[in-house]
Design an enzyme around this catalytic site. Structure first.
Site, short mmCIF file in Angstrom:
data_model
loop_
_atom_site.label_atom_id
_atom_site.label_comp_id
_atom_site.label_asym_id
_atom_site.label_seq_id
_atom_site.Cartn_x
_atom_site.Cartn_y
_atom_site.Cartn_z
N LYS A 99 1.36 0.14 40.70
CA LYS A 99 0.08 0.29 40.01
C LYS A 99 0.22 1.23 38.81
O LYS A 99 1.21 1.96 38.71
CB LYS A 99 -0.98 0.80 40.99
CG LYS A 99 -0.61 2.09 41.67
CD LYS A 99 -1.41 2.27 42.96
CE LYS A 99 -1.08 3.61 43.57
NZ LYS A 99 -1.65 3.77 44.90
N ARG A 110 -12.23 5.31 52.20
CA ARG A 110 -12.28 4.75 50.85
C ARG A 110 -12.70 3.29 50.99
O ARG A 110 -13.88 3.00 50.94
CB ARG A 110 -10.90 4.90 50.19
CG ARG A 110 -10.95 5.21 48.73
CD ARG A 110 -9.64 5.70 48.16
NE ARG A 110 -8.48 4.89 48.52
CZ ARG A 110 -7.25 5.08 48.03
NH1 ARG A 110 -7.03 6.04 47.17
NH2 ARG A 110 -6.24 4.31 48.39
N TYR A 141 -6.19 22.96 15.88
CA TYR A 141 -7.64 22.98 16.10
C TYR A 141 -8.06 24.23 16.86
O TYR A 141 -7.40 24.64 17.82
CB TYR A 141 -8.07 21.78 16.94
CG TYR A 141 -7.99 20.46 16.21
CD1 TYR A 141 -8.83 20.19 15.12
CD2 TYR A 141 -7.11 19.48 16.61
CE1 TYR A 141 -8.77 18.98 14.46
CE2 TYR A 141 -7.05 18.25 15.97
CZ TYR A 141 -7.88 18.01 14.89
OH TYR A 141 -7.81 16.81 14.25
N MET A 168 -4.40 15.23 19.25
CA MET A 168 -4.32 13.87 19.78
C MET A 168 -2.93 13.26 19.55
O MET A 168 -2.41 12.55 20.42
CB MET A 168 -5.39 12.99 19.12
CG MET A 168 -5.57 11.66 19.82
SD MET A 168 -6.74 10.59 18.95
CE MET A 168 -8.27 11.47 19.11
C1 LIG Z 1 -0.61 4.29 45.72
C2 LIG Z 1 -0.50 3.69 47.05
C3 LIG Z 1 0.72 3.73 47.75
C4 LIG Z 1 1.93 4.48 47.24
O1 LIG Z 1 1.69 5.86 47.27
P1 LIG Z 1 2.86 6.91 46.96
O2 LIG Z 1 2.32 8.21 47.39
O3 LIG Z 1 3.06 6.86 45.47
O4 LIG Z 1 4.05 6.47 47.70
C5 LIG Z 1 0.79 3.05 48.95
N1 LIG Z 1 -0.28 2.40 49.44
C6 LIG Z 1 -1.47 2.35 48.81
C7 LIG Z 1 -2.60 1.62 49.43
C8 LIG Z 1 -1.62 3.01 47.60
O5 LIG Z 1 -2.80 2.97 46.99
#
Ligand SMILES: *Cc1c(COP(=O)(O)O)cnc(C)c1O
Length: 382
Positions: free
Chosen positions: A48, A146, A275, A323
């Protein structure tokens, strides 16, 4: 060194920015093999947020080549991009699904996270309309609060899943909330809850689908949680999920963030930099300007704390981070336009780690990596 960037519309010849991220694919593949060997089960690398900043497509290709069993992404767009770029292995989208996204999942053969009975029904109906089968992984909430069905309330959900004619239940999973801590008591409770949920299958003599719960923290610290498959993210990139975590697998960081000196000048005593006029040297200093800033993910919250490496030596970033540019105080030393600057990475005996940047910014290494903007070209060392 073969250059390949993640952005499909820019070709290598067009890269003119001195600021770039270099990703060492050899290190990444060593890390993958070590994690896979340590876990000794199926493996779903989590890619991700642009593969934790390393570049989604190239990293997915690498893991496909290394025979990863599965890939995990957060949102459907990431999965579609991977399919469009020719990735063939199974891909699970970990985030929740909106009703109107379901046809996209089916069209691109992406596995869906199902997190309620309503969603199961929507998925089943859509698959029926499209005359296809939907592949789902059932999401159980064992203490993260969650998404997912609560572990104490799963029977109806699991029964519903197996009644859906157009759904193939391929996996069942949960997620740890605190596996990178040194105190694993809550992680163990979550694993126990998940195992209780899995009794559903034993008691009905149904072969359980792929069971997975372990992220990096648990892979390092709680091997009994590996089950059928593990979901490592940050550890594959050579960064540990926390300072406290046991470093059971020897992985190495694969990403360096570099730039070049593009300007040199002397700043006179009493003249302020940047800045807000927040830094005023009380004596003349030599300074260089580097073309990177918070617009690239070089977080502004690191102002007055960050250091960079120049000619193998650390120097402070002065004034507020802009930036697109930062100013570095080199005092009486020399530097020339075109000299390499390391923002994150190693030069000789000196290194600047992801943990350093996280500390300067008051955040965690995950946020440092995932914030490196896509406008920074990724260059892959084969
Ligand atoms: C991000 C995530 C992982 C991996 O997490 P790490 O701590 O980077 O190993 C695994 N499972 C789910 C559902 C996640 O959202």
């Amino acid at each position: 060194m073969k250059n390949q960037i993640n952005h499909p519309v820019i070709s290598v010849d067009e890269i003119v920015r001195p600021t770039r991220v270099e990703v060492d694919l050899k290190i990444l593949s060593d890390n993958f093999k070590k994690v896979k060997k340590h876990a000794d089960c199926k493996i779903m690398p989590i890619l991700k947020a642009n593969a934790y900043g390393h570049g989604l497509v190239r990293i997915a290709q690498l893991y496909e080549g290394l025979k990863a069993d599965y890939l995990g992404v957060a949102v459907v767009e990431e999965g579609i991009l991977l399919r469009e770029m020719g990735i063939k292995i199974p891909i699970l989208v970990l985030g929740g699904v909106w009703g109107n996204q379901i046809p996209l999942f089916l069209k691109h053969k992406l596995s869906i996270t199902a997190s309620s009975i309503d969603k199961l029904k929507q998925i089943d109906d859509t698959a029926e309309q499209m005359k296809t089968k939907a592949v789902v992984h059932l999401k159980i909430d064992t203490g993260m609060e969650r998404i997912g069905v609560h572990y104490y309330n799963v029977d109806k959900f699991l029964e519903a899943a197996y009644k859906c004619k157009n759904i193939v239940v391929e996996g069942i999973y949960s997620h740890f909330a605190n596996s990178e801590a040194d105190d694993l008591s809550f992680t163990k409770i979550q694993l126990e809850r998940f195992n209780e949920v899995l009794d559903f299958f034993n008691s009905r003599s149904i072969k359980p689908p792929l069971r997975h719960i372990s992220n990096s923290g648990a892979i390092l610290q709680l091997p009994e949680a590996n089950l059928d498959m593990v979901r490592p993210g940050i550890i594959l990139f050579g960064v540990y999920p926390s300072e406290k975590v046991k470093r059971k697998v020897d992985v190495k960081p694969a990403l360096s963030w570099k730039s070049l000196v593009v300007y040199f000048k002397v700043i006179k005593a009493g003249n302020a930099v940047g800045y807000g006029l927040t830094y005023k040297p009380d004596h003349n200093i030599r300074a260089v300007t580097i073309p990177v800033g918070y617009g690239d993910g070089y977080l502004r919250s690191m102002s007055h704390k960050a250091k960079v490496l120049l000619n193998g030596k650390p120097y402070p970033v002065v004034g507020n981070i802009s930036m697109d540019q930062i100013v570095v105080n080199i005092e009486n030393d020399s530097a020339y336009n075109g000299d390499e600057v390391i923002l994150l990475g190693t030069n000789g005996n000196e290194s600047i780690t992801c943990e350093d940047l996280a500390q300067w910014a008051g955040t965690i290494p995950y946020e440092i990596l995932t914030n490196i903007n896509t406008r920074v070209p990724r260059i892959y060392l084969e």
